[in-house]
Design an enzyme around this catalytic site. Structure first.
Site, PDB file in Angstrom:
ATOM      1  N   CYS A  41       6.155  -1.162   2.439  1.00  0.00           N
ATOM      2  CA  CYS A  41       7.106  -1.416   3.510  1.00  0.00           C
ATOM      3  C   CYS A  41       7.655  -0.123   4.100  1.00  0.00           C
ATOM      4  O   CYS A  41       8.531  -0.159   4.950  1.00  0.00           O
ATOM      5  CB  CYS A  41       8.228  -2.319   3.022  1.00  0.00           C
ATOM      6  SG  CYS A  41       8.865  -1.838   1.440  1.00  0.00           S
ATOM      7  N   CYS A  84      10.957  -3.427  -4.614  1.00  0.00           N
ATOM      8  CA  CYS A  84      12.172  -2.619  -4.430  1.00  0.00           C
ATOM      9  C   CYS A  84      12.744  -2.214  -5.784  1.00  0.00           C
ATOM     10  O   CYS A  84      13.233  -1.089  -5.959  1.00  0.00           O
ATOM     11  CB  CYS A  84      13.231  -3.409  -3.671  1.00  0.00           C
ATOM     12  SG  CYS A  84      12.705  -3.889  -2.021  1.00  0.00           S
TER      13      CYS A  84
END
Lengths: 249, 143
Positions: B37, B107
């Site tokens: 991302c 993440c």
């Protein structure tokens, strides 16, 4: 409503005859989409996008020819043509039309095509990253980041600048020096992006030159190079987007 | 995407944002990225040379709300721990604390990587025996 398409003429690059099964209607051999004997539409099979278009798993694709093939198939698979056909044929035309759109959208774009090939070749980026972290935790070894440290530094610094520029913009201040710097940055990034695309084309050629039966020891190095490149590119692309956003008046 | 309350809390009110002098002997810096991302995360720790306790931690993350929350939480958790204790923090702990959905697990991986990288950097600077530097890089991806 006629569904008597003429048997397909052999195509030079779109080898629809590559996949053959018995036709559900006449029992003769058929190609991927229409029976070669009776011309009837065939069921949608779970297939990869390359196979859908009768293409080998290669990365250099003649996009103009792909587009022609797309329009040709779009017309022939169009659900309107099957409005009064048997239920299963109507359903297949819907399924195939949707497959066709997905396949075309993916294969016409160089990055999407490369990413898709890596995916069907079994590359799972996130899984790899997680596995590497698990290994680092167990062994105490340092996990090697997939992005080179210099690029991460650069991305980080640029993001700091972008943040400042965004805050300025919000406050209605236009710091001409910062904006000039950003213009330069945009040009640098664009040049970098272009260089990455050249590099990618080099890897495409390497991949396409592999013999059909090349084993894993030959395939993996080329795949890894493409994975690394796509990763670097996604950072550059984001930065180009962000810089453009900031520079917009 | 619906964020959990804890993610929103860290996102709107991130703890320990900032930076430290990366040239300081007592500071370890980890800079990591999640290419899927395009996130980039910097996490820094300040370690007491006697007790090896992490006395302060700072982060700066460019990325989505989950990445910011994961790194914010990571700085909270490492503070007060010794470097060895901090190494036991797992990405799954972060997932659980923040109720991260599957698509945001990377993440938490990034935050764990950042902790490890910062501690690795500190160890390198301070000549603490770390196996890490003795070994060749384990993966060639990204060359």
């Amino acid at each position: 409503m006629s569904v008597t398409n003429k048997p397909e003429a052999a195509l030079q690059m779109f080898d629809e005859g590559a996949v053959t099964h018995a036709c559900w209607s006449c029992g003769d051999m058929r190609a991927a989409h229409f029976c070669q004997s009776c011309g009837k539409l065939q069921p949608a099979l779970p297939t990869d996008y390359f196979t859908f278009f009768g293409l080998p798993r290669k990365l250099n694709v003649d996009v103009a020819a792909l587009e022609n093939e797309f329009y040709k198939l779009s017309r022939k698979l169009h659900p309107d043509l099957y409005a009064r056909a048997a239920g299963q044929e109507r359903q297949w035309s819907l399924e195939k039309s949707s497959q066709l759109n997905d396949a075309y959208r993916t294969l016409r774009d160089p990055i999407a095509r490369t990413g898709y090939l890596l995916k069907i070749e079994g590359v799972q980026l996130e899984e790899q990253s997680k596995a590497a972290t698990d290994k680092a935790r167990q062994t105490g070894e340092e996990k090697k980041q997939v992005i080179p440290p210099e690029l991460l530094e650069e991305v980080f610094e640029l993001n700091m600048q972008l943040e400042e520029a965004r805050i300025n913009k919000k406050m209605g201040e236009r710091d001409p020096e910062l904006l000039r710097e950003m213009e330069g940055t945009r040009n640098d990034l664009q040049a970098k992006h272009d260089a990455l695309m050249d590099e990618l084309h080099g890897y495409w050629n390497e991949w396409d030159a592999l013999p059909e039966d090349a084993d894993e020891s030959l395939r993996k190095p080329v795949r890894d190079k493409m994975v690394g490149l796509l990763n670097r590119r996604s950072y550059i692309r984001n930065l180009v987007r962000d810089v453009n956003e900031v520079l917009e008046a | 995407m619906a964020y959990s309350d804890k993610v929103l809390d860290h996102y709107t009110n991130p703890r320990n944002v900032g930076s430290m002098d990366k040239n300081s002997q007592a500071v370890g810096t980890g800079l990591v990225g999640a290419p899927e991302c395009g996130d980039v995360m910097k996490l820094q720790i300040q370690v007491n040379p006697q007790t090896k306790v992490i006395e302060d931690a700072k982060f700066k993350t460019f990325g989505c709300g989950s990445a910011i929350a994961s790194s914010s939480l990571a700085t909270e958790w490492v503070k007060g721990k010794t470097v060895d204790e901090a190494l036991s923090i797992k990405n799954t702990d972060i997932v659980r604390e923040l109720s991260l959905p599957p698509v945001k697990i990377h993440c938490s991986v990034l935050a764990e990587d950042a902790i490890r990288a910062a501690i690795g950097d500190w160890k390198k600077k301070n000549g603490v025996a770390a196996q890490a530097e003795a070994h060749a890089p384990m993966a060639k991806a990204g060359d």
